[in-house]
Design an enzyme around this catalytic site. Structure first.
Site, PDB file in Angstrom:
ATOM      1  N   GLY A  60       0.819  -1.200   0.000  1.00  0.00           N
ATOM      2  CA  GLY A  60       0.000   0.000   0.000  1.00  0.00           C
ATOM      3  C   GLY A  60       0.858   1.257   0.000  1.00  0.00           C
ATOM      4  O   GLY A  60       2.014   1.244  -0.424  1.00  0.00           O
ATOM      5  N   SER A  61       0.304   2.303   0.551  1.00  0.00           N
ATOM      6  CA  SER A  61       0.971   3.607   0.452  1.00  0.00           C
ATOM      7  C   SER A  61       2.292   3.688   1.198  1.00  0.00           C
ATOM      8  O   SER A  61       3.067   4.600   0.967  1.00  0.00           O
ATOM      9  CB  SER A  61       0.032   4.689   0.970  1.00  0.00           C
ATOM     10  OG  SER A  61      -1.153   4.687   0.211  1.00  0.00           O
ATOM     11  N   THR A  62       2.530   2.763   2.142  1.00  0.00           N
ATOM     12  CA  THR A  62       3.820   2.822   2.832  1.00  0.00           C
ATOM     13  C   THR A  62       4.959   2.680   1.835  1.00  0.00           C
ATOM     14  O   THR A  62       6.069   3.115   2.078  1.00  0.00           O
ATOM     15  CB  THR A  62       3.958   1.709   3.894  1.00  0.00           C
ATOM     16  OG1 THR A  62       3.729   0.446   3.261  1.00  0.00           O
ATOM     17  CG2 THR A  62       2.971   1.904   5.025  1.00  0.00           C
ATOM     18  N   PHE A  63       4.646   2.071   0.673  1.00  0.00           N
ATOM     19  CA  PHE A  63       5.691   1.860  -0.318  1.00  0.00           C
ATOM     20  C   PHE A  63       6.130   3.178  -0.967  1.00  0.00           C
ATOM     21  O   PHE A  63       7.186   3.249  -1.585  1.00  0.00           O
ATOM     22  CB  PHE A  63       5.202   0.877  -1.380  1.00  0.00           C
ATOM     23  CG  PHE A  63       6.299   0.327  -2.226  1.00  0.00           C
ATOM     24  CD1 PHE A  63       7.122  -0.670  -1.755  1.00  0.00           C
ATOM     25  CD2 PHE A  63       6.543   0.857  -3.493  1.00  0.00           C
ATOM     26  CE1 PHE A  63       8.146  -1.155  -2.528  1.00  0.00           C
ATOM     27  CE2 PHE A  63       7.580   0.370  -4.264  1.00  0.00           C
ATOM     28  CZ  PHE A  63       8.382  -0.644  -3.788  1.00  0.00           C
ATOM     29  N   LYS A  64       5.288   4.192  -0.818  1.00  0.00           N
ATOM     30  CA  LYS A  64       5.635   5.483  -1.424  1.00  0.00           C
ATOM     31  C   LYS A  64       6.964   6.016  -0.886  1.00  0.00           C
ATOM     32  O   LYS A  64       7.668   6.759  -1.553  1.00  0.00           O
ATOM     33  CB  LYS A  64       4.509   6.487  -1.171  1.00  0.00           C
ATOM     34  CG  LYS A  64       3.298   6.221  -2.050  1.00  0.00           C
ATOM     35  CD  LYS A  64       2.091   7.018  -1.629  1.00  0.00           C
ATOM     36  CE  LYS A  64       0.884   6.617  -2.478  1.00  0.00           C
ATOM     37  NZ  LYS A  64      -0.386   7.021  -1.839  1.00  0.00           N
TER      38      LYS A  64
END
Lengths: 466, 485
Positions: B216-220
């Site tokens: 999810g967005s943590t990968f950003k």
């Protein structure tokens, strides 16, 4: 009158009887067994076991009585046979007693301690020895019972067929209030008597009335009859009672005796050929035998599926875990083999707890008994005695080989017991009887020629006596 | 008749000789093989014949051995607070083998390891009872408890690392199990194990190490690091080239943001603060698949990690352009373990240096002498110190006044990133809530955490990294900081 004054040329001095040697060795054998008890007790509970004294005293009594009886009735007997048998019997008692202490067995509902029973049977066994030595003054008397022996042996062999199979083999008969008996063990001795008697009479016919064919002496059909009959009988036992061991034993023993009686190598060739044909044809349709062969070829393949394979694999692992010196008595886990650990598989306990060293010692003790038996045959003066001695020691050797080879995975397992070592009344009884007969033959063989009766007027006349 | 008799004597001798040779073959040549055969129960009997060494956390044993009535196995393994520590220790069962630390450190725990040879020889002379050695772990009891308390009844996992050394401080996976219930070999043990194996919530799965999730967005954070490292952007406060709406490459599908957030040409800092899908999706597309893979490699993706317990490989695969763009926001075929995301956070907190994660600090001989001490080890240089600090600033903004305000700890600087990973076909299932973060004190960063909550029970609208996962991360970080005081 004293023999020293005898002036004849023969047997001035008594031949050594070696009875004192025997006594020392019996004491030694009992001592080893008592040490084995002490070892088990110290290893398991850290103290000398309470049973040690009882079993030790019992064994010492048995050895002592047997020795005295030999001293009295078979003065010139081979001095090794009795101590060796006592050693194996004593060691077996210690091993069985050790397995009785197994918590794994005690947890089973079917568990019953076997050591005290084995001591009782040992006592009966030694009683048999006493009886044989006291009653059978000369082994040649047995010659008279050649055909009666055959009938009795056949009867004993056929008997188990009318009783239900135990663990896949019909080799037991059940006597209410007494327990079970393995008549095959006794038949082994009785049939030897028959073979000896029969071959002594027929040996010339078998040896000489033959035709030469491709470098081999082919016996005549009518002489071939008995061997074919015995061969067929052993195969029949195998088929109906699924007792591979006994049939192999009988057949092997008969071939050995035939060879000795006729001095013809061709009998061995025939014997091997016929046993090969018999074994292969039976193995093709008998599932019990097939199972054993599969278990032998790859014991670990059937793990968890085939009981025979698993048992075989467990036995091999017990041997492997023992290593060179063994774990020490009481410190192994040979009871993992479970069922038959104290009978057919008792050698696995020897292997694991006494190690390679102990196993080799035990095997050599068996080897010694066999070779003393063969020696007795060599020394025997009459062909019947020779045949009987070689038959008994040959069957002993084959049995040891078949059982030990079986549990060690050298040959397929057949389900016989290790003489003296394994728990089992019939086996102990029969083997003591076997030893008793060998002692009797060796006594006759080694007995010095009777001294001629001294004549009072020998010196006066100096003539040749009538 | 004597000639055949002599031959029979030789024959009997050969029979005995054959037995002797066979015996030597079995008991000498093949002894070791048979003795250690997998079917040989003696191996198991020997294993449980004496007390097993302990696994130690904060100086106290979390395991133990009790004497049993069993005839085969004298001692049985027990765990103090089993469910709490099961993800760390694994199990050691008389009937069902062992796993994880109990398995990997079996040599030390049983006392049979070669490293203990000297010790064993010594105790042979002193007549001491044989006992196993101990395994001292890096775990922090307070952090582990905080992680479990935070996860509560929810399914999920927490991994906390010390960014400076790579020491694992917390390793939680829920629902958990008590390894004590099948440590023996009774029917009851067997039933208990069957029950655990059949449980549809998979309590025996170590979600922290062996389950991969879409990040999810943590990968950003990773995408941002890749952009900085590859010079795509330099200034985190400068405008990016990010049109809104933005259409996925080779496609007519527009990438959406969650709500109407200010993402058009947003700076890196603002884009991370609001978690702009369009900005990071385009960034990943601009960088391309190869550069993204290179960056994830540096963070430890694409291969298994050994702590020494094996963690599954997190993957950033070779993919086509639209997939790669989606992967940049953690929403495509890239999958990670919680451990991996904790490693990402810790590498950033440690100014770009990624340390090898480990949980065995020391192996002790039975007399407590250390036979092995772990030296912290650099796994890779994930990004430059300068760029790491830039990402830190961005992540700190997220916690200060972005989506991650729930992770704030008074008096401590916290950086973090939320994530809400959709999963299931067409986003049909309830999303996973993610949060990765680190805390910073005056002496650098003592802890980095990754939290994932896969909660099927929560109301769909409530599921968000900030709402569900961030408070857990906060409590774990706080526990670590408090225990250092």
């Amino acid at each position: 009158m004293s023999v020293v004054t005898n002036t004849t040329t023969i047997g001035a001095i008594d031949a050594p009887s070696r009875r004192n040697t025997e006594l020392v060795l019996v004491v030694f054998a009992v001592a080893i067994s008592v040490f084995a008890y002490a070892n088990v007790g110290l290893a398991l509970n850290g103290e000398l076991p309470s049973g040690m004294l009882g079993y030790g005293a019992g064994l010492a009594l048995l050895g002592g009585v047997a020795h005295l009886v030999v001293r009295r009735f078979a003065k010139y007997a081979d001095p090794l046979l009795l101590p060796l048998a006592t050693l194996l019997n004593g060691l077996g008692l210690a091993l069985i007693w050790r397995l009785d202490q197994s918590e794994r067995f005690q947890a089973l509902s079917t568990f019953a301690p076997a050591a005290s029973k084995q001591l009782l049977f040992s006592a009966i066994g030694v009683g048999t020895l006493v009886a044989v030595l006291a009653i059978l003054k000369d082994h040649r008397i047995l010659q008279r019972y050649t055909y009666i022996s055959m009938v009795v042996a056949l009867f004993l062999l056929i008997l188990p067929m009318f009783f239900p199979a135990v663990n896949g083999a019909k080799i037991w008969i059940k006597i209410p209030g007494f327990g079970t008996l393995q008549p095959g063990e006794f038949a082994k001795i009785i049939i030897t008597v028959f073979f000896s008697g029969y071959l002594m009479v027929k040996r010339d016919a078998l040896a000489l009335a033959s035709r030469r064919f491709m470098g081999l002496y082919l016996p005549r059909g009518r002489d071939l009859g008995p061997i074919l009959a015995i061969w067929a009988m052993s195969i029949l036992i195998l088929v109906f009672e699924t007792d591979l061991g006994t049939s192999l034993l009988f057949f092997g023993m008969f071939v050995v005796m035939l060879y000795v009686a006729t001095e013809r190598t061709s009998w061995i060739v025939f014997g091997l050929l016929m046993s090969a044909v018999g074994a292969v044809s039976v193995a093709t349709f008998e599932p019990h035998v097939q199972q054993r062969v599969t278990a032998w070829l790859d014991p670990f393949a059937g793990w968890g599926e085939v009981a025979a394979s698993e048992q075989m694999a467990k036995s091999l692992m017990a041997f492997g875990s023992g290593g060179t010196l063994g774990t020490g008595l009481g410190q192994g886990n040979s009871d993992l083999i479970g069922f038959a650990a104290n009978s057919d598989f008792i050698l696995a306990t020897v292997g694991e707890e006494l190690g390679l060293a102990g196993m080799m010692a035990v095997l050599l003790v068996y080897g010694l008994i066999v070779e003393r038996g063969v020696r007795t045959a060599l020394a025997a003066r009459d062909p019947f005695g020779k045949l009987l001695a070689i038959g008994l020691s040959g069957s002993f050797a084959i049995q040891v080989f078949v059982v030990a080879g079986g549990v060690m995975g050298l040959i397929p397992l057949t389900g016989m017991t290790m003489p003296f070592l394994a728990a089992g009344g019939s086996s102990v009884l029969a083997n003591w009887a076997l030893i008793a007969i060998l002692i009797r033959i060796s006594d006759t063989a080694r007995r010095p020629a009777p001294a001629p009766s001294p004549s009072t007027d020998a010196e006066m006349t100096q003539v040749v006596r009538p | 008749m004597n000639k055949p008799l002599r031959r029979i004597a030789v024959f009997c001798g050969i029979l005995v000789l054959a037995l002797l040779i066979r015996d030597n073959w079995l008991q000498y040549v093949r002894a070791d093989e048979l003795n250690s055969h997998k079917y040989n129960r003696r191996v198991e009997i020997e294993r449980y014949a004496h007390e097993r060494g302990d696994i130690i956390v904060d100086g106290k044993a979390i395991t133990g051995s009790v004497e049993t009535e069993d005839s085969d196995f004298k001692y049985k393994r027990v765990w103090k607070n089993g469910p709490l520590w099961a993800p760390v220790t694994g199990y050691s069962s008389q009937a069902f083998d062992s796993s994880q630390l109990e398995n990997l450190e079996d040599g030390i725990l049983t006392g049979n390891d070669d490293q203990l040879f000297f010790d064993r020889t010594l105790s042979m002379f002193t007549g001491e009872k044989k006992r196993g050695g101990n395994i001292v772990t890096t775990l922090n009891g307070a952090a582990q408890k905080a992680a479990f308390k935070g996860l509560g009844e929810k399914k999920g996992a927490v991994v906390a690392l010390d960014p400076k050394s790579g020491a694992i401080l917390a390793l939680a996976s829920t629902p958990s199990y008590d390894p004590s219930v099948f440590a023996g070999n009774s029917m009851e043990d067997s039933d208990n194990r069957q029950k655990l194996l059949k449980d549809k919530d998979k309590p025996m799965l170590n979600r922290a190490l062996r389950e991969t999730y879409p990040p999810g967005s943590t990968f950003k954070v990773v995408t941002a690091a890749a952009a900085l490292e590859n010079g795509l952007y330099d200034d985190i406060d400068a405008k990016t080239d990010s049109p809104l709406p933005w259409t996925l490459p080779q496609s007519t599908t527009e990438l959406k943001n969650e709500g109407s957030i200010p993402c058009k040409d947003a700076s890196l800092r603002e884009a991370l603060r609001w978690s702009c899908n369009t900005v990071f999706g385009k960034m990943s597309d601009d960088l391309g698949n190869r550069k993204m893979i290179e960056q994830t490699d540096k963070f430890g993706f694409n291969k298994e990690v050994f702590t020494p317990v094996r963690a599954d490989a997190s993957i950033y695969p070779e993919d086509n352009k639209p997939q790669n763009a989606m992967a940049g926001i953690g929403q495509a075929s890239n999958r990670t373990t919680p451990l991996q995301m904790a490693m990402v956070a810790s590498a950033i907190a440690n100014d770009g240096k990624l340390m090898q994660p480990y949980m065995v600090a020391e192996r002790q001989a039975p007399n407590l002498d250390p036979v092995y001490t772990h030296e912290p080890e650099e796994l890779s240089r994930a990004l430059s110190g300068e760029n790491a600090q830039k990402v830190q600033q961005m992540m700190e903004t997220v916690v200060k006044d972005g989506t991650g305000t729930n992770a704030q700890i008074p008096g401590v600087t916290v950086g973090g990133k939320t994530g809400t990973a959709q999963h299931g076909l067409n986003n049909s299932e309830k999303p996973y809530a993610w949060f990765i973060s680190y805390a910073k004190t005056d002496n650098g960063s003592p802890v980095a955490v990754a939290v994932v909550v896969e909660d099927g029970n929560a109301n769909r609208d409530d599921i968000s990294g900030g709402g569900l996962a961030a408070p857990i991360a906060r409590d774990v970080m706080k526990a670590v900081i408090d225990s250092k005081k």
